[in-house]
Write a protein that holds these residues in place. Structure first.
Motif, mmCIF file in Angstrom:
data_model
loop_
_atom_site.group_PDB
_atom_site.id
_atom_site.type_symbol
_atom_site.label_atom_id
_atom_site.label_comp_id
_atom_site.label_asym_id
_atom_site.label_seq_id
_atom_site.Cartn_x
_atom_site.Cartn_y
_atom_site.Cartn_z
ATOM 1 N N PRO A 199 10.452 4.236 0.898
ATOM 2 C CA PRO A 199 10.013 5.348 0.047
ATOM 3 C C PRO A 199 9.018 4.855 -1.004
ATOM 4 O O PRO A 199 9.130 3.731 -1.514
ATOM 5 C CB PRO A 199 11.312 5.836 -0.591
ATOM 6 C CG PRO A 199 12.384 5.422 0.373
ATOM 7 C CD PRO A 199 11.913 4.119 0.953
ATOM 8 N N GLY A 200 8.033 5.681 -1.312
ATOM 9 C CA GLY A 200 6.943 5.303 -2.206
ATOM 10 C C GLY A 200 7.388 4.793 -3.561
ATOM 11 O O GLY A 200 8.073 5.490 -4.305
ATOM 12 N N MET A 222 -1.568 5.241 9.773
ATOM 13 C CA MET A 222 -0.923 5.756 8.556
ATOM 14 C C MET A 222 -1.967 6.106 7.500
ATOM 15 O O MET A 222 -1.835 7.118 6.799
ATOM 16 C CB MET A 222 0.063 4.721 7.998
ATOM 17 C CG MET A 222 1.276 4.496 8.849
ATOM 18 S SD MET A 222 2.341 3.220 8.090
ATOM 19 C CE MET A 222 3.160 2.585 9.547
ATOM 20 N N ILE A 223 -3.012 5.286 7.394
ATOM 21 C CA ILE A 223 -4.102 5.568 6.454
ATOM 22 C C ILE A 223 -4.824 6.850 6.871
ATOM 23 O O ILE A 223 -5.104 7.716 6.029
ATOM 24 C CB ILE A 223 -5.079 4.373 6.378
ATOM 25 C CG1 ILE A 223 -4.389 3.182 5.699
ATOM 26 C CG2 ILE A 223 -6.363 4.766 5.637
ATOM 27 C CD1 ILE A 223 -5.124 1.860 5.867
ATOM 28 N N ILE A 236 0.865 -1.180 0.000
ATOM 29 C CA ILE A 236 0.000 0.000 0.000
ATOM 30 C C ILE A 236 0.901 1.229 0.000
ATOM 31 O O ILE A 236 1.864 1.307 0.756
ATOM 32 C CB ILE A 236 -0.976 0.018 1.198
ATOM 33 C CG1 ILE A 236 -1.953 1.203 1.087
ATOM 34 C CG2 ILE A 236 -0.246 0.014 2.534
ATOM 35 C CD1 ILE A 236 -3.119 1.148 2.066
ATOM 36 N N ASN A 237 0.620 2.144 -0.904
ATOM 37 C CA ASN A 237 1.304 3.440 -0.926
ATOM 38 C C ASN A 237 0.395 4.445 -0.227
ATOM 39 O O ASN A 237 -0.797 4.537 -0.551
ATOM 40 C CB ASN A 237 1.555 3.912 -2.350
ATOM 41 C CG ASN A 237 2.707 3.201 -3.022
ATOM 42 O OD1 ASN A 237 3.388 2.384 -2.413
ATOM 43 N ND2 ASN A 237 2.933 3.492 -4.285
ATOM 44 N N LEU A 238 0.985 5.200 0.708
ATOM 45 C CA LEU A 238 0.230 6.205 1.453
ATOM 46 C C LEU A 238 0.991 7.515 1.497
ATOM 47 O O LEU A 238 2.213 7.526 1.673
ATOM 48 C CB LEU A 238 -0.009 5.723 2.895
ATOM 49 C CG LEU A 238 -0.870 4.478 3.052
ATOM 50 C CD1 LEU A 238 -0.809 3.961 4.472
ATOM 51 C CD2 LEU A 238 -2.304 4.771 2.641
ATOM 52 N N SER A 253 5.699 3.322 0.812
ATOM 53 C CA SER A 253 5.186 2.013 0.420
ATOM 54 C C SER A 253 5.338 1.097 1.621
ATOM 55 O O SER A 253 6.428 0.990 2.191
ATOM 56 C CB SER A 253 5.984 1.441 -0.758
ATOM 57 O OG SER A 253 5.737 2.158 -1.932
ATOM 58 N N ILE A 254 4.247 0.447 1.990
ATOM 59 C CA ILE A 254 4.245 -0.422 3.155
ATOM 60 C C ILE A 254 3.831 -1.815 2.721
ATOM 61 O O ILE A 254 2.771 -1.994 2.121
ATOM 62 C CB ILE A 254 3.273 0.084 4.249
ATOM 63 C CG1 ILE A 254 3.638 1.511 4.663
ATOM 64 C CG2 ILE A 254 3.277 -0.825 5.455
ATOM 65 C CD1 ILE A 254 2.705 2.556 4.146
#
Length: 118
Positions: free
Chosen positions: A69-70, A95-96, A48-50, A80-81
């Motif tokens: 990093p994204g 984070m969301i 997931i990118n946030l 990016s997680i």
């Protein structure tokens, strides 16, 4: 975990999901502005990118090995997680929330007020 994350994102007021690039990635937006992007990387891990404040982003990257990093994003403002269980779900939810609020703050004041009202 992926289903919980998607459901959590879509519970945000005004959140919508789209697939503007084909069957992947899933893009979750508020008023046509993305706050989450969910996809599988080449190793078939769900990512997931946030959006994230740069200072907080650096802190999260130091705290968690799987916060990076994204991917294909502005690396200063996006993380990016990996959704592999290494980041506790409550931390992912926080984070969301942070990403959502950062994007809401870019909207007009009237839209912000209508979204943030209870």
């Amino acid at each position: 975990m992926k289903t919980n994350i998607i459901e959590y994102c879509l519970q945000k007021k005004g959140a919508t999901q789209e697939y503007p690039f084909g069957p992947e990635p899933l893009v979750i937006k508020i008023k046509d502005k993305m706050f989450a992007l969910i996809f599988e990387n080449i190793e078939k891990h769900t990512i997931i990118n946030l959006k994230c404040d740069p200072v907080i982003a650096d802190n999260l990257r130091e705290q968690y090995e799987n916060v990076r990093p994204g991917y294909h994003m502005n690396k200063k403002h996006w993380n990016s997680i990996a959704l592999d269980g290494s980041v506790p779900e409550p931390d992912l939810f926080a984070m969301i929330d942070h990403s959502y609020l950062l994007v809401v703050k870019t909207l007009s004041k009237s839209l912000q007020n209508s979204i943030l009202e209870n």
